[in-house]
Scaffold this motif. Structure first.
Motif, PDB file in Angstrom:
ATOM      1  N   ALA A 329      22.160  24.013 -16.665  1.00  0.00           N
ATOM      2  CA  ALA A 329      20.755  24.193 -17.056  1.00  0.00           C
ATOM      3  C   ALA A 329      20.686  25.231 -18.173  1.00  0.00           C
ATOM      4  CB  ALA A 329      19.920  24.632 -15.860  1.00  0.00           C
ATOM      5  N   ILE A 330      19.995  24.878 -19.261  1.00  0.00           N
ATOM      6  CA  ILE A 330      19.929  25.746 -20.438  1.00  0.00           C
ATOM      7  C   ILE A 330      18.472  26.073 -20.712  1.00  0.00           C
ATOM      8  CG2 ILE A 330      20.526  26.015 -22.880  1.00  0.00           C
ATOM      9  CD1 ILE A 330      22.643  23.881 -22.519  1.00  0.00           C
ATOM     10  N   GLU A 331      18.210  27.346 -20.976  1.00  0.00           N
ATOM     11  CA  GLU A 331      16.849  27.802 -21.260  1.00  0.00           C
ATOM     12  C   GLU A 331      16.879  28.673 -22.518  1.00  0.00           C
ATOM     13  OE1 GLU A 331      13.172  30.329 -19.217  1.00  0.00           O
ATOM     14  OE2 GLU A 331      15.074  30.001 -18.128  1.00  0.00           O
ATOM     15  N   PHE A 332      16.047  28.316 -23.502  1.00  0.00           N
ATOM     16  CA  PHE A 332      15.911  29.087 -24.728  1.00  0.00           C
ATOM     17  C   PHE A 332      14.604  29.872 -24.647  1.00  0.00           C
ATOM     18  CE2 PHE A 332      18.825  25.785 -25.870  1.00  0.00           C
ATOM     19  CZ  PHE A 332      19.663  26.343 -26.831  1.00  0.00           C
ATOM     20  N   ARG A 333      14.693  31.193 -24.727  1.00  0.00           N
ATOM     21  CA  ARG A 333      13.524  32.049 -24.626  1.00  0.00           C
ATOM     22  C   ARG A 333      13.278  32.741 -25.971  1.00  0.00           C
ATOM     23  NH1 ARG A 333      14.447  35.289 -18.882  1.00  0.00           N
ATOM     24  NH2 ARG A 333      14.297  33.458 -17.502  1.00  0.00           N
ATOM     25  N   ASP A 334      12.296  32.243 -26.717  1.00  0.00           N
ATOM     26  CA  ASP A 334      11.893  32.846 -27.998  1.00  0.00           C
ATOM     27  C   ASP A 334      13.092  33.133 -28.896  1.00  0.00           C
ATOM     28  OD1 ASP A 334       9.258  32.798 -27.133  1.00  0.00           O
ATOM     29  OD2 ASP A 334       9.423  34.778 -26.206  1.00  0.00           O
ATOM     30  N   VAL A 335      13.918  32.111 -29.091  1.00  0.00           N
ATOM     31  CA  VAL A 335      15.143  32.280 -29.868  1.00  0.00           C
ATOM     32  C   VAL A 335      14.818  32.204 -31.352  1.00  0.00           C
ATOM     33  CG1 VAL A 335      17.376  31.245 -30.425  1.00  0.00           C
ATOM     34  CG2 VAL A 335      16.622  31.411 -28.042  1.00  0.00           C
ATOM     35  N   LYS A 336      15.305  33.179 -32.111  1.00  0.00           N
ATOM     36  CA  LYS A 336      15.226  33.185 -33.565  1.00  0.00           C
ATOM     37  C   LYS A 336      16.622  33.519 -34.098  1.00  0.00           C
ATOM     38  CE  LYS A 336      10.359  34.461 -34.086  1.00  0.00           C
ATOM     39  NZ  LYS A 336       9.412  35.432 -34.700  1.00  0.00           N
ATOM     40  N   LEU A 337      17.062  32.700 -35.042  1.00  0.00           N
ATOM     41  CA  LEU A 337      18.430  32.832 -35.545  1.00  0.00           C
ATOM     42  C   LEU A 337      18.426  32.700 -37.059  1.00  0.00           C
ATOM     43  CD1 LEU A 337      21.528  32.960 -35.091  1.00  0.00           C
ATOM     44  CD2 LEU A 337      21.484  30.458 -34.944  1.00  0.00           C
ATOM     45  N   ARG A 338      19.099  33.622 -37.725  1.00  0.00           N
ATOM     46  CA  ARG A 338      19.322  33.561 -39.173  1.00  0.00           C
ATOM     47  C   ARG A 338      20.822  33.323 -39.399  1.00  0.00           C
ATOM     48  NH1 ARG A 338      15.420  37.672 -38.746  1.00  0.00           N
ATOM     49  NH2 ARG A 338      13.569  37.318 -40.055  1.00  0.00           N
ATOM     50  N   ARG A 339      21.121  32.276 -40.167  1.00  0.00           N
ATOM     51  CA  ARG A 339      22.523  31.910 -40.375  1.00  0.00           C
ATOM     52  C   ARG A 339      23.090  32.460 -41.682  1.00  0.00           C
ATOM     53  NH1 ARG A 339      23.562  25.731 -39.880  1.00  0.00           N
ATOM     54  NH2 ARG A 339      25.671  26.520 -40.118  1.00  0.00           N
ATOM     55  N   TYR A 340      22.306  32.471 -42.731  1.00  0.00           N
ATOM     56  CA  TYR A 340      22.833  32.788 -44.050  1.00  0.00           C
ATOM     57  C   TYR A 340      22.398  34.174 -44.538  1.00  0.00           C
ATOM     58  CZ  TYR A 340      23.712  27.784 -43.978  1.00  0.00           C
ATOM     59  OH  TYR A 340      24.133  26.533 -43.625  1.00  0.00           O
ATOM     60  N   GLN A 341      21.099  34.464 -44.472  1.00  0.00           N
ATOM     61  CA  GLN A 341      20.591  35.727 -44.987  1.00  0.00           C
ATOM     62  C   GLN A 341      19.945  36.502 -43.852  1.00  0.00           C
ATOM     63  OE1 GLN A 341      17.911  34.874 -48.184  1.00  0.00           O
ATOM     64  NE2 GLN A 341      19.509  34.036 -49.522  1.00  0.00           N
ATOM     65  N   ARG A 342      20.315  37.795 -43.801  1.00  0.00           N
ATOM     66  CA  ARG A 342      19.772  38.630 -42.740  1.00  0.00           C
ATOM     67  C   ARG A 342      18.294  38.959 -42.956  1.00  0.00           C
ATOM     68  NH1 ARG A 342      22.676  38.069 -38.325  1.00  0.00           N
ATOM     69  NH2 ARG A 342      24.915  38.267 -38.746  1.00  0.00           N
ATOM     70  N   GLU A 343      17.863  38.954 -44.223  1.00  0.00           N
ATOM     71  CA  GLU A 343      16.473  39.305 -44.503  1.00  0.00           C
ATOM     72  C   GLU A 343      15.595  38.077 -44.709  1.00  0.00           C
ATOM     73  OE1 GLU A 343      19.035  40.489 -46.182  1.00  0.00           O
ATOM     74  OE2 GLU A 343      19.165  42.547 -45.404  1.00  0.00           O
ATOM     75  N   GLY A 344      16.160  36.897 -44.797  1.00  0.00           N
ATOM     76  CA  GLY A 344      15.380  35.701 -45.063  1.00  0.00           C
ATOM     77  C   GLY A 344      14.702  35.159 -43.815  1.00  0.00           C
ATOM     78  N   PRO A 345      14.061  34.023 -43.962  1.00  0.00           N
ATOM     79  CA  PRO A 345      13.390  33.407 -42.803  1.00  0.00           C
ATOM     80  C   PRO A 345      14.415  32.877 -41.815  1.00  0.00           C
ATOM     81  CG  PRO A 345      13.311  31.947 -44.709  1.00  0.00           C
ATOM     82  CD  PRO A 345      13.869  33.244 -45.199  1.00  0.00           C
ATOM     83  N   PRO A 346      14.070  32.834 -40.543  1.00  0.00           N
ATOM     84  CA  PRO A 346      15.029  32.339 -39.546  1.00  0.00           C
ATOM     85  C   PRO A 346      15.282  30.847 -39.708  1.00  0.00           C
ATOM     86  CG  PRO A 346      12.894  32.754 -38.536  1.00  0.00           C
ATOM     87  CD  PRO A 346      12.821  33.300 -39.934  1.00  0.00           C
ATOM     88  N   GLY A 347      16.530  30.470 -39.482  1.00  0.00           N
ATOM     89  CA  GLY A 347      16.892  29.061 -39.579  1.00  0.00           C
ATOM     90  C   GLY A 347      16.617  28.295 -38.313  1.00  0.00           C
TER      91      GLY A 347
END
Length: 422
Positions: A329-347
């Motif tokens: 069972a997998i639960e995502f709680r308000d996940v935000k992830l940036r892959r390329y730029q730390r200051e850019g919008p989340p991917g």
């Protein structure tokens, strides 16, 4: 008829012989104070000692440097393998190849050669200068002054030489990066008719590379001119002392001092050039250490158990197995992830609850959502905010080895084998 004559000196004894109306005199040669075999033994033993010492010194120096190079290489390799994925997104592959190729090659080959040459040559020059000073004690003061000036000239020029070598390596890496990037995107460059732009950039980079290389070579000539001028002053000073101290020091000793100092002045510019090359090649070691220090470890947030390469004990393995998720069972709680730029919008921005045994499909306009979903789940990238729970266990608290061993990923590849099945 033979006439015996009286002894004329205490050391020689002669015989006079009449042969065909001529007198022949024979004189006994003086006896040597030492036997010839003693000189031969000393010369032979000195040759053996020098040969054995040189072999031991070269072997020990090479082994020591190769061991240090192997340690640096293994450390850099382990840090690179364990680096997070965003490190490979931010750095050009040509820079990594330059560290493992050019810098390691200089540390393995150039550094031991130049270091051995500098040590042997420096010791030989010190001994020769001490010999000259022992013959002419008054020459000690000029020798100290000239040595201080040589140190100042060498330090002044070598400081810039090391920086030029550093910029030379940077420009060389940029040329390699530009060539690799151009070849990989050659079809796009031709499509938009940008060949002249990339050729112009290539010429600019080559000009910068050639300029730094030329300045680096000219710095060696600058050192040579200064050292040659100081060597001329040293020789003139010693010759003046030989002239004004005539009769105090024997002619043989004066000739030995002049010949020895001329050999020192001939060999010194070459030694300082090789010393400058040695300091320049040590910048490769500095780049390797800087590279190692700037690479983060993907397992840095894990417990010490997963940070080493030792196999876990039975109790630790049982404790791991108890905390492993088994249902899925997998639960995502308000996940935000940036892959390329730390200051850019989340991917990836996701809130989801996937029950155990369910089959789901991730649908999006591109494949970034699928990749970001797996990257977050497998902790290829650390989350900016939120948590991911698998069977109620936060994946950020699991060891990377444990997390990735319980999740199976089947990659989508169009080709299984290259070539025919046969």
């Amino acid at each position: 008829m033979v006439f015996n004559t009286a002894r004329t000196t205490k050391e020689t004894q002669g015989d006079i012989m009449m042969t065909g109306g001529h007198l022949l005199a024979t004189v006994d040669t003086p006896k040597l104070s030492l036997q010839l075999w003693i000189f031969q033994l000393v010369f032979g033993m000195s040759f053996v000692v020098v040969l054995v010492t040189g072999i031991i010194q070269s072997f020990a120096l090479k082994v020591w440097i190769m061991r240090q190079s192997a340690n640096l290489h293994n450390t850099m390799l382990n840090k690179t393998i364990r680096a997070p994925l965003y490190f490979f997104k931010a750095i050009n592959p040509a820079r990594i190849l330059s560290r493992f190729g050019q810098d390691i090659d200089e540390f393995d080959i150039q550094v031991p050669y130049h270091l051995g040459f500098v040590l042997e040559g420096g010791l030989m020059l010190v001994i020769k200068v001490c010999l000259v000073c022992s013959i002419y004690v008054w020459y000690t003061t000029p020798a100290i002054v000239i040595t201080g000036l040589l140190i100042l000239v060498d330090a002044f020029v070598n400081g810039g030489g090391r920086e030029l070598k550093h910029y030379h390596s940077i420009n060389k890496t940029q040329v390699i990066e530009h060539v690799s990037t151009t070849l990989s995107g050659l079809s796009v460059i031709r499509l938009f008719n940008k060949e002249r732009l990339f050729i112009h950039r290539m010429y600019q980079m080559l000009d910068q590379h050639s300029s730094t290389h030329l300045l680096y070579r000219l710095s060696h000539h600058c050192v040579g001119c200064g050292v040659s001028l100081l060597c001329v002053v040293a020789v003139i000073t010693l010759n003046a002392m030989c002239v004004f101290n005539k009769g105090i020091v024997s002619t043989a000793s004066a000739g030995l001092a002049i010949v020895t100092l001329n050999g020192v002045c001939t060999y010194l510019p070459l030694l300082l050039k090789i010393k400058s090359d040695f300091y320049s090649h040590t910048t490769s070691v500095q780049r390797i250490i800087h590279f190692i220090g700037n690479v983060e470890d993907e397992c840095s947030k894990d417990l010490p158990l997963s940070d080493n390469n030792q196999s876990p004990t039975q109790e630790q393995q049982e404790d791991r197995d108890e905390h492993k998720p088994i249902r899925g069972a997998i639960e995502f709680r308000d996940v935000k992830l940036r892959r390329y730029q730390r200051e850019g919008p989340p991917g990836l921005v996701l809130c989801a609850d996937i029950r155990a045994g369910e089959r789901i499909a991730v649908v999006g306009m591109s494949g970034e959502e699928r990749y970001s979903f797996l990257d977050a789940l497998l902790r290829f990238y650390e989350l900016d905010t939120g948590n991911i729970l698998v069977d109620g266990v936060d994946v950020s608290t699991l060891q990377l080895h444990t997390l990735r061993s319980i999740i199976c990923v089947i990659p989508r590849e169009l080709v299984l084998f290259e070539g025919t099945l046969r």
